[in-house]
Design an enzyme around this catalytic site. Structure first.
Site, PDB file in Angstrom:
ATOM      1  N   ASP A  28       1.060   2.464   3.739  1.00  0.00           N
ATOM      2  CA  ASP A  28       0.187   3.567   3.308  1.00  0.00           C
ATOM      3  C   ASP A  28       1.011   4.849   3.143  1.00  0.00           C
ATOM      4  OD1 ASP A  28      -1.964   5.059   2.502  1.00  0.00           O
ATOM      5  OD2 ASP A  28      -3.035   5.000   4.411  1.00  0.00           O
ATOM      6  N   ASN A  82      -5.866   9.054   7.499  1.00  0.00           N
ATOM      7  CA  ASN A  82      -7.179   8.426   7.409  1.00  0.00           C
ATOM      8  C   ASN A  82      -7.004   6.977   6.981  1.00  0.00           C
ATOM      9  OD1 ASN A  82      -9.905   7.981   7.241  1.00  0.00           O
ATOM     10  ND2 ASN A  82     -10.104   8.834   5.184  1.00  0.00           N
ATOM     11  N   ASN A 121      -5.077   6.037  -7.001  1.00  0.00           N
ATOM     12  CA  ASN A 121      -5.722   7.357  -6.847  1.00  0.00           C
ATOM     13  C   ASN A 121      -4.784   8.497  -7.207  1.00  0.00           C
ATOM     14  OD1 ASN A 121      -4.131   6.990  -4.563  1.00  0.00           O
ATOM     15  ND2 ASN A 121      -5.480   8.200  -3.252  1.00  0.00           N
ATOM     16  N   HIS A 161       0.833  -1.207   0.000  1.00  0.00           N
ATOM     17  CA  HIS A 161       0.000   0.000   0.000  1.00  0.00           C
ATOM     18  C   HIS A 161       0.868   1.257   0.000  1.00  0.00           C
ATOM     19  CE1 HIS A 161      -3.982   1.898   1.580  1.00  0.00           C
ATOM     20  NE2 HIS A 161      -3.291   2.768   0.883  1.00  0.00           N
ATOM     21  N   HIS A 220      -5.463  -0.820   5.695  1.00  0.00           N
ATOM     22  CA  HIS A 220      -5.201  -0.024   6.904  1.00  0.00           C
ATOM     23  C   HIS A 220      -6.275  -0.143   7.986  1.00  0.00           C
ATOM     24  CE1 HIS A 220      -7.706   2.604   4.516  1.00  0.00           C
ATOM     25  NE2 HIS A 220      -6.715   3.083   3.792  1.00  0.00           N
ATOM     26  N   PHE A 248      -4.881  14.290   4.624  1.00  0.00           N
ATOM     27  CA  PHE A 248      -4.590  13.087   5.394  1.00  0.00           C
ATOM     28  C   PHE A 248      -3.336  12.415   4.840  1.00  0.00           C
ATOM     29  CE2 PHE A 248      -9.331  13.264   5.811  1.00  0.00           C
ATOM     30  CZ  PHE A 248      -9.423  13.251   7.190  1.00  0.00           C
ATOM     31  N   ASP A 298      -8.840   2.931  -3.362  1.00  0.00           N
ATOM     32  CA  ASP A 298      -8.281   3.510  -2.136  1.00  0.00           C
ATOM     33  C   ASP A 298      -8.354   5.035  -2.112  1.00  0.00           C
ATOM     34  OD1 ASP A 298      -6.965   3.557   0.381  1.00  0.00           O
ATOM     35  OD2 ASP A 298      -5.164   4.209  -0.652  1.00  0.00           O
ATOM     36  N   ARG A 357       1.994   9.158  -6.432  1.00  0.00           N
ATOM     37  CA  ARG A 357       1.611  10.531  -6.831  1.00  0.00           C
ATOM     38  C   ARG A 357       1.863  10.880  -8.292  1.00  0.00           C
ATOM     39  NH1 ARG A 357      -1.506  10.476  -2.659  1.00  0.00           N
ATOM     40  NH2 ARG A 357      -0.635  11.172  -0.673  1.00  0.00           N
TER      41      ARG A 357
END
Ligand SMILES: [Zn+2]
Lengths: 428, 312
Positions: free
Chosen positions: A307, A280, A96, A62, A234, A325, A154, A66
């Site tokens: 994460d 988060n 994402n 995870h 998570h 987050f 996610d 970017r």
């Protein structure tokens, strides 16, 4: 160095949870693959690993790279540098990005950049709905052909249970597990930290454990109905962990991951309003933290994932309510977990390494995370004993948003080897 | 040993020890006397510059601070911006750094986000006084409440103080709580369960209840908090009408109130909602005196904080 190099890693303690190995054993590497030590030519170079742990290359299931979209915070290249420095030979970037990785072309883009500029293996994850908007199914068959190893929205969570039901069933046809960020968006209602004693004291909007628990319960039901895999990303709350534990006992294909920050920190950390404690799901109570550790021990949580969520300083240096987050984690994960889980006596080394090898391999259904002869020589060498202080200025990630700067930790990866090539080396 | 004020900022009462709170109250006592003189101005802050940095709209608190600054002879600049205009480009930190660059001594700050003054205070040399941050803290309001109670009751230790209303969203309740506890009072937090988090009951000498009679019986002080209509829209209670019927201080509920109990309200009051209009104007009400005392307390805070700035 070229791939044609041969190596023998001598005298290390080989821990390979997939094969149930934990013993002093030499490892041979030939042409980038794991080889029988007897067959490695005598000209091979020797790496002395006495007193060190030799493990299959660690897998972080995870991360956020970017790229495309927010390359000021991280790129595919810098993300893989950070992974290598953190001891990871394979990482799963979440889709994402901007735009969302929901088409074969976007997956090819990631793979091309990873091959050209990256230093560790990037196993792409495709969005399961178009634009991760939770409305229409993404072209999952095409994504599979393009090489995704899993599906995830996610950062968001499909709120419509009917759509989710179809997603779980459909992805089963392609053997693609769903990695779910469990969040009931209505219950979330603008929360910024765990809803509990500290949010009440600080006067901040709370994120109840129920925000996660609702969707974990939903996922347990849908995984049972479809007879297919949902992996809870998570996981953070005691109540959700209890749901996963029960589901696994009943043979439902549910698995879960925990992050190093949920293992090491609690909501009390937020009291100084430092936005590097804003993530988060949020840092939860000490009781939740203890539940995570117990679940790692009994196998309810089979994966540890960072994460890794890079954000620039400008983004994070704002009022707590307005900060995004997430924190970076690739370069601190192993040290934090060695310190918090191994040195404090909660997990054995084999149990800990399993969370980055056997655990991910099982969730993904891939033949990775082990050092059988003939497999790619992806290896992580770990020194469990050296103490040092985490210094964010030394990160290879483009971002510095960590709550662990200045923390004293014990143990770290000293070498990361991908396809027989050193991509991180503190040993010489 | 004489204890001296040493903080460059006043952010929250949670950080203060009892002697620091008492020092502020004692200083306020002196300033209250000044306010009763013919010449109300003193030169205590002459040559000092104070910026009233209000990123959340406020009339009452800003006027109170501004008057306190004028009475202390400070130079005053007012900067107000909606948080949206700040988020458009310049960050809060940029704006604060710009203010600091003007050699400002004190920043009086109001913000809608909890912790914003803490965030700024640790990054600028100027002193920062929190004039209210989100639902987190409003220290000068709590100090004026403490001042009023102490003046009327002669003490705070051992008193039973009930705070009634929207505790969940109230920075006043959170600040009163720490001040009252540190000076030895017992606190009851009351209102509908949707607005009174039960986590508060984990604190020693704090009780949580959801019944008005229980909340007011035996109370020496009753502090009613303003209820906002938007809470109804967010579904915390069915209607303002029901709220006032069940949780408002009515003439009927007054039967259970001790005859010498103080009735307080941080204002502005919704007449007929949090309390019956006649009670607000009645003999037990000290609502207007709270406003008067607010001025003295803010003068005291400005004076003490300015007194320990490094550039003196
Ligand atoms: Zn997530």
């Amino acid at each position: 160095m070229t791939e044609k190099n041969s190596w023998i890693i001598k005298g290390g303690r080989l821990i390979d949870p997939v094969r149930g190995i934990d013993e002093i054993r030499d490892i041979g590497i030939m042409d980038g693959f794991v080889a029988d030590v007897a067959e490695v030519p005598s000209s091979a170079q020797t790496i002395m690993a006495e007193g060190l742990i030799v493990a299959p290359g660690l897998i972080d299931m995870h991360v956020h790279l970017r790229q495309p979209g927010k390359t000021a915070a991280e790129t595919i290249a810098t993300g893989t540098f950070a992974a290598a420095a953190g001891g990871f030979t394979s990482i799963l970037p979440m889709p994402n990005t901007s735009p969302v990785a929901d088409t074969p072309a976007s997956i090819e883009y990631i793979r091309a950049h990873a091959l050209r500029e990256g230093v560790v293996k990037v196993l792409p994850v495709g969005a399961m709905t178009k634009g991760s908007e939770g409305k229409e199914m993404a072209g999952i068959g095409g994504l599979k052909k393009a090489g995704v190893v899993a599906l995830s929205d996610d950062g968001k969570c499909v709120q419509n249970h009917e759509i989710m039901r179809h997603l779980v069933e459909y992805s089963k046809s392609f053997n693609l597990p769903i990695l779910d960020h469990c969040e009931d968006e209505i219950l979330m209602s603008g929360g910024v930290m765990h809803d509990g004693y500290w949010s009440v004291i600080l006067g901040m909007r709370g994120i109840t454990s129920a925000v996660e628990e609702m969707m974990v319960a939903r996922d347990v039901i849908l995984a049972r109905m479809a007879g297919w895999k949902i992996h809870i990303q998570h996981i953070s709350a005691r109540e959700s962990i209890e749901l996963v534990r029960n589901a696994r006992r009943r043979g439902i294909m549910i698995s879960a991951e925990a992050t190093p920050h949920h293992i090491a920190l609690t909501d009390e950390c937020v009291k100084n309003f430092d936005t590097n404690y804003k993530m988060n799901p949020p840092l939860r109570s000490e009781d939740d933290r203890q539940a995570i550790i117990a679940a790692l021990k009994d196998g309810t949580i089979s994966v540890i994932a960072s994460d890794h969520a890079p954000h620039t300083e400008t983004e994070k240096l704002v009022e707590f309510d307005y900060a995004p987050f997430g924190i970076v984690g690739l370069e601190t994960a192993v040290s934090i977990c060695l310190t918090e889980l191994y040195h404090k006596g909660y997990l054995t080394l084999s149990e800990l390494i399993s969370k980055w090898t056997k655990g991910p391999a099982e969730v993904l259904g891939l033949d990775i995370g082990t050092l059988n002869e003939g497999m790619p020589a992806d290896i992580t060498i770990i020194d469990t004993e050296t103490e040092f202080v985490i210094d964010k200025e030394r990160f290879l990630s483009k971002s510095r948003n960590t709550p662990f700067h200045g923390c004293k930790v014990k143990g770290r990866p000293v070498a990361t080897i991908v396809n027989g090539i050193f991509v991180h080396n503190l040993m010489s | 040993m004489e204890q001296r004020w040493t903080r460059k900022d006043l952010l929250s009462l949670e950080d203060l020890s009892d002697w620091e709170i008492n020092l502020i109250l004692d200083t306020a006592q002196e300033f209250k006397k000044v306010s009763q003189r013919k010449v109300k101005k003193v030169p205590a802050l002459r040559g000092k510059t104070v910026v009233n940095f209000f990123i959340e709209p406020s009339t009452r608190t800003r006027i109170s601070f501004e008057l306190a600054e004028q009475r202390l002879s400070a130079d005053i600049i007012n900067v107000s911006a909606s948080s949206s205009s700040i988020s458009k480009g310049e960050t809060l930190l940029d704006t604060a750094k710009n203010i600091e660059a003007l050699q400002v001594d004190l920043i009086v700050m109001r913000h809608s986000a909890a912790g914003a003054p803490n965030f700024i205070a640790s990054r600028v040399k100027s002193g920062v006084i929190n004039a209210g941050d989100g639902a987190h803290s409003h220290p000068t309001q709590a100090l004026l409440d403490l001042f009023t109670i102490r003046e009327k009751k002669g003490k705070i230790k051992g008193l039973n103080v009930s705070i009634i209303g929207d505790i969940l969203h109230s920075r006043v309740a959170r600040s009163d709580l720490w001040g009252l506890l540190s000076l030895g009072a017992n606190v009851t937090l009351a209102g509908p369960a949707t607005l009174v988090p039960r986590e508060f009951a984990k604190i020693d000498r704090v009780k949580v209840c959801h019944n008005m009679r229980e909340a007011v019986e035996g109370a020496d002080v009753i502090n009613l908090l303003r209820i906002q209509h938007e809470r109804q829209r967010a579904g915390f209670f069915p209607s303002i009408n029901e709220y006032s019927n069940v949780f408002g201080l009515s003439k009927e509920t007054m039967k259970y109130v001790k005859p010498d109990a103080l009735i307080m309200h941080p204002g502005p009051i919704n007449r007929g909602v949090e309390l019956d209009s006649s009670i607000a104007d009645g003999s037990q009400s000290v609502i207007l005196e709270q406003v008067t005392n607010g001025l003295a307390v803010r003068m005291a805070v400005l004076f003490l904080v300015a007194g320990c700035l490094k550039n003196d």
